[in-house]
Motif scaffolding. Structure first.
Motif, PDB file in Angstrom:
ATOM      1  N   GLY A 164       6.678   9.642   3.485  1.00 14.23           N
ATOM      2  CA  GLY A 164       7.021  10.059   4.849  1.00 14.23           C
ATOM      3  C   GLY A 164       7.340   9.207   5.973  1.00 14.23           C
ATOM      4  N   ALA A 165       6.205   8.120   5.757  1.00 13.17           N
ATOM      5  CA  ALA A 165       6.469   7.041   6.615  1.00 13.17           C
ATOM      6  C   ALA A 165       7.795   6.286   6.481  1.00 13.17           C
ATOM      7  CB  ALA A 165       5.175   6.097   6.666  1.00 13.17           C
ATOM      8  N   LEU A 166       8.189   5.945   5.082  1.00 13.87           N
ATOM      9  CA  LEU A 166       9.473   5.502   4.873  1.00 13.87           C
ATOM     10  C   LEU A 166      10.698   6.122   5.431  1.00 13.87           C
ATOM     11  CD1 LEU A 166       8.817   4.253   1.384  1.00 13.87           C
ATOM     12  CD2 LEU A 166       8.914   2.620   3.412  1.00 13.87           C
ATOM     13  N   LEU A 167      10.648   7.410   5.338  1.00 14.16           N
ATOM     14  CA  LEU A 167      11.589   8.368   5.923  1.00 14.16           C
ATOM     15  C   LEU A 167      11.569   8.318   7.124  1.00 14.16           C
ATOM     16  CD1 LEU A 167      11.073  11.515   3.403  1.00 14.16           C
ATOM     17  CD2 LEU A 167      13.020   9.720   3.641  1.00 14.16           C
ATOM     18  N   GLN A 168      10.427   8.196   7.962  1.00 12.72           N
ATOM     19  CA  GLN A 168      10.426   8.373   9.399  1.00 12.72           C
ATOM     20  C   GLN A 168      10.549   6.847  10.062  1.00 12.72           C
ATOM     21  OE1 GLN A 168      10.694  11.189  11.433  1.00 12.72           O
ATOM     22  NE2 GLN A 168      10.922  12.199   9.370  1.00 12.72           N
ATOM     23  N   GLN A 169      10.874   5.837   9.108  1.00  9.77           N
ATOM     24  CA  GLN A 169      10.884   4.599   9.486  1.00  9.77           C
ATOM     25  C   GLN A 169       9.627   3.929  10.347  1.00  9.77           C
ATOM     26  OE1 GLN A 169      14.838   3.856  11.412  1.00  9.77           O
ATOM     27  NE2 GLN A 169      15.709   4.134   9.575  1.00  9.77           N
ATOM     28  N   VAL A 170       8.501   4.530  10.071  1.00  6.63           N
ATOM     29  CA  VAL A 170       7.000   4.138  10.666  1.00  6.63           C
ATOM     30  C   VAL A 170       6.679   2.847   9.682  1.00  6.63           C
ATOM     31  CG1 VAL A 170       5.016   4.526  11.391  1.00  6.63           C
ATOM     32  CG2 VAL A 170       6.675   6.314  11.353  1.00  6.63           C
ATOM     33  N   ASP A 171       7.207   1.727   9.913  1.00  4.64           N
ATOM     34  CA  ASP A 171       6.911   0.494   8.922  1.00  4.64           C
ATOM     35  C   ASP A 171       5.411   0.227   8.776  1.00  4.64           C
ATOM     36  OD1 ASP A 171       9.504   0.456   8.476  1.00  4.64           O
ATOM     37  OD2 ASP A 171       9.841  -1.132  10.021  1.00  4.64           O
ATOM     38  N   SER A 172       4.848   0.257   9.991  1.00  2.00           N
ATOM     39  CA  SER A 172       3.344  -0.088  10.099  1.00  2.00           C
ATOM     40  C   SER A 172       2.383   0.687   9.109  1.00  2.00           C
ATOM     41  CB  SER A 172       2.737   0.012  11.430  1.00  2.00           C
ATOM     42  OG  SER A 172       2.816   1.118  11.931  1.00  2.00           O
ATOM     43  N   LEU A 173       2.825   2.121   9.042  1.00  2.00           N
ATOM     44  CA  LEU A 173       2.118   2.986   8.338  1.00  2.00           C
ATOM     45  C   LEU A 173       2.390   2.681   6.825  1.00  2.00           C
ATOM     46  CD1 LEU A 173       0.170   5.310   7.947  1.00  2.00           C
ATOM     47  CD2 LEU A 173       2.092   6.910   8.359  1.00  2.00           C
ATOM     48  N   ALA A 174       3.752   2.508   6.489  1.00  2.00           N
ATOM     49  CA  ALA A 174       4.324   2.346   5.257  1.00  2.00           C
ATOM     50  C   ALA A 174       3.350   1.001   4.775  1.00  2.00           C
ATOM     51  CB  ALA A 174       5.757   1.956   5.133  1.00  2.00           C
ATOM     52  N   ARG A 175       3.471   0.104   5.389  1.00  2.00           N
ATOM     53  CA  ARG A 175       2.729  -1.125   4.994  1.00  2.00           C
ATOM     54  C   ARG A 175       1.117  -0.994   4.810  1.00  2.00           C
ATOM     55  NH1 ARG A 175       6.251  -3.678   8.880  1.00  2.00           N
ATOM     56  NH2 ARG A 175       4.316  -3.765  10.364  1.00  2.00           N
ATOM     57  N   ALA A 176       0.740  -0.126   5.478  1.00  2.00           N
ATOM     58  CA  ALA A 176      -0.743   0.265   5.361  1.00  2.00           C
ATOM     59  C   ALA A 176      -1.322   0.895   4.018  1.00  2.00           C
ATOM     60  CB  ALA A 176      -1.366   0.855   6.502  1.00  2.00           C
ATOM     61  N   THR A 177      -0.150   1.857   3.698  1.00  3.20           N
ATOM     62  CA  THR A 177      -0.437   2.893   2.674  1.00  3.20           C
ATOM     63  C   THR A 177      -0.098   2.244   1.483  1.00  3.20           C
ATOM     64  OG1 THR A 177       1.460   3.721   3.067  1.00  3.20           O
ATOM     65  CG2 THR A 177      -0.320   4.881   3.980  1.00  3.20           C
ATOM     66  N   GLN A 178       0.930   1.277   1.313  1.00  3.61           N
ATOM     67  CA  GLN A 178       1.383   0.913  -0.152  1.00  3.61           C
ATOM     68  C   GLN A 178       0.159   0.113  -0.862  1.00  3.61           C
ATOM     69  OE1 GLN A 178       5.109  -1.377  -0.012  1.00  3.61           O
ATOM     70  NE2 GLN A 178       4.693  -1.925  -1.963  1.00  3.61           N
ATOM     71  N   PRO A 179      -0.710  -0.720  -0.249  1.00  6.00           N
ATOM     72  CA  PRO A 179      -1.784  -1.489  -0.934  1.00  6.00           C
ATOM     73  C   PRO A 179      -2.831  -0.609  -1.523  1.00  6.00           C
ATOM     74  CG  PRO A 179      -1.229  -2.617   1.075  1.00  6.00           C
ATOM     75  CD  PRO A 179      -0.473  -1.304   0.909  1.00  6.00           C
ATOM     76  N   LEU A 180      -2.834   0.567  -1.017  1.00  4.64           N
ATOM     77  CA  LEU A 180      -3.774   1.484  -1.598  1.00  4.64           C
ATOM     78  C   LEU A 180      -3.623   2.282  -2.714  1.00  4.64           C
ATOM     79  CD1 LEU A 180      -4.721   3.529   1.843  1.00  4.64           C
ATOM     80  CD2 LEU A 180      -5.784   1.675   1.127  1.00  4.64           C
ATOM     81  N   PHE A 181      -2.427   1.928  -3.223  1.00  2.00           N
ATOM     82  CA  PHE A 181      -1.836   3.009  -4.569  1.00  2.00           C
ATOM     83  C   PHE A 181      -2.835   2.502  -5.688  1.00  2.00           C
ATOM     84  CE2 PHE A 181       2.661   3.295  -2.557  1.00  2.00           C
ATOM     85  CZ  PHE A 181       2.234   4.455  -1.969  1.00  2.00           C
ATOM     86  N   ALA A 182      -2.906   1.200  -5.851  1.00  3.03           N
ATOM     87  CA  ALA A 182      -3.493   0.726  -7.197  1.00  3.03           C
ATOM     88  C   ALA A 182      -4.975   0.757  -7.147  1.00  3.03           C
ATOM     89  CB  ALA A 182      -2.970  -0.872  -7.495  1.00  3.03           C
ATOM     90  N   PRO A 183      -5.577   0.715  -6.104  1.00  3.44           N
ATOM     91  CA  PRO A 183      -7.320   0.847  -6.094  1.00  3.44           C
ATOM     92  C   PRO A 183      -7.396   2.247  -6.090  1.00  3.44           C
ATOM     93  CG  PRO A 183      -6.673  -0.578  -4.241  1.00  3.44           C
ATOM     94  CD  PRO A 183      -5.127  -0.098  -4.902  1.00  3.44           C
ATOM     95  N   LEU A 184      -6.826   3.234  -5.715  1.00  7.90           N
ATOM     96  CA  LEU A 184      -7.152   4.461  -6.014  1.00  7.90           C
ATOM     97  C   LEU A 184      -6.540   4.915  -7.412  1.00  7.90           C
ATOM     98  CD1 LEU A 184      -5.370   6.117  -2.763  1.00  7.90           C
ATOM     99  CD2 LEU A 184      -7.770   6.094  -3.214  1.00  7.90           C
ATOM    100  N   LEU A 185      -5.806   4.471  -8.169  1.00  3.98           N
ATOM    101  CA  LEU A 185      -5.534   4.731  -9.552  1.00  3.98           C
ATOM    102  C   LEU A 185      -6.663   4.082 -10.256  1.00  3.98           C
ATOM    103  CD1 LEU A 185      -1.709   4.309  -9.797  1.00  3.98           C
ATOM    104  CD2 LEU A 185      -2.943   6.365 -10.016  1.00  3.98           C
ATOM    105  N   LEU A 186      -7.209   2.763  -9.797  1.00  3.08           N
ATOM    106  CA  LEU A 186      -8.130   2.275 -10.563  1.00  3.08           C
ATOM    107  C   LEU A 186      -9.370   3.039 -10.287  1.00  3.08           C
ATOM    108  CD1 LEU A 186      -9.105  -0.294 -12.151  1.00  3.08           C
ATOM    109  CD2 LEU A 186      -9.536  -1.330  -9.877  1.00  3.08           C
TER     110      LEU A 186
END
Length: 236
Positions: free
Chosen positions: A24-46
């Motif tokens: 959603g952040a990418l679609l709305q071009q909210v770059d700060s939110l997109a950058r903040a959420t991307q590093p969370l993917f791998a830790p949550l899967l771990l």
């Protein structure tokens, strides 16, 4: 106090929520939110992996290392944007290598001629993309070659697991293909390419890890699903 099973469900729920927020952040071009959420993917899967399979094994160790590499690819590229492509490629090269090594025993135990035939086109897709993108890769060409080999191996071996790993490997292949075209293929204008890359990446990564979890003994929910009726995988 949350049980392991409840905590595992929480990890998966947070992963899905984070992925949705990120897209959603990418679609709305909210770059700060997109950058903040991307590093969370791998830790949550771990977290989902380690709460689902408390017992340590070779496969769990490889998947954990692969997720750490994926985290590096997702995160460190933001620290050094000028080297983003190199850092991301190195991180995911490590992740793909670990995933391929984790999938290898499953492939050996469940070799199916039909699955092999269905997986062969994966190599053709990667070779075609590599030929198309080679000129645009420049000094990254050696790294792109290694990445293409690891990607092909992971996608091919994912067929030997179960439907979840198969779908996950296929989506991972699609995500990397779209990203390669976006980076190295001049004139390849794909609408919403970034959003499609991240959508296929997050769904594919989640399915791959979930599929691997389903093949392992010692799951916290007490269930064990194998890729074949007679397949039982026991690891030290």
């Amino acid at each position: 106090m949350l049980s392991l099973r409840s905590f595992n469900r929480l990890m998966w729920g947070l992963y899905v929520l984070t992925a949705v927020v990120h897209i959603g952040a990418l679609l709305q071009q909210v770059d700060s939110l997109a950058r903040a959420t991307q590093p969370l993917f791998a830790p949550l899967l771990l977290g989902a992996l380690l709460t689902a399979v408390p017992m340590r094994s070779r496969t769990v160790s490889l998947l954990s290392l692969g997720l750490l590499c994926a985290w590096a690819g997702d995160t460190l590229g933001q620290v050094g944007p000028q080297h983003m492509q190199t850092i991301a490629a190195l991180g995911f090269l490590g992740a793909l290598t670990c995933y391929a090594l984790a999938l290898w025993p499953l492939w050996l135990r469940s070799r199916d001629p039909l699955r092999i035939m269905l997986a062969i086109p994966y190599g053709a897709v990667v070779i075609a993309l590599f030929v198309a993108c080679a000129d645009g890769a420049g000094p990254l060409l050696p790294l792109v070659v290694l990445y293409a080999v690891a990607l092909t191996a992971m996608a091919f071996l994912s067929v030997g697991g179960n439907a979840w790993t198969w779908m996950g490997g296929t989506l991972f292949l699609l995500s990397s293909s779209l990203l390669g075209m976006d980076w190295f293929l001049p004139g390849a204008a794909i609408a919403y390419s970034t959003e499609l890359v991240m959508l296929t990446y997050t769904v594919g990564h989640g399915l791959l890890i979930a599929g691997m979890i389903r093949t392992l003994p010692g799951r916290s929910d007490g269930r064990h699903c194998s890729s074949g009726a007679a397949l039982v995988i026991v690891e030290p």
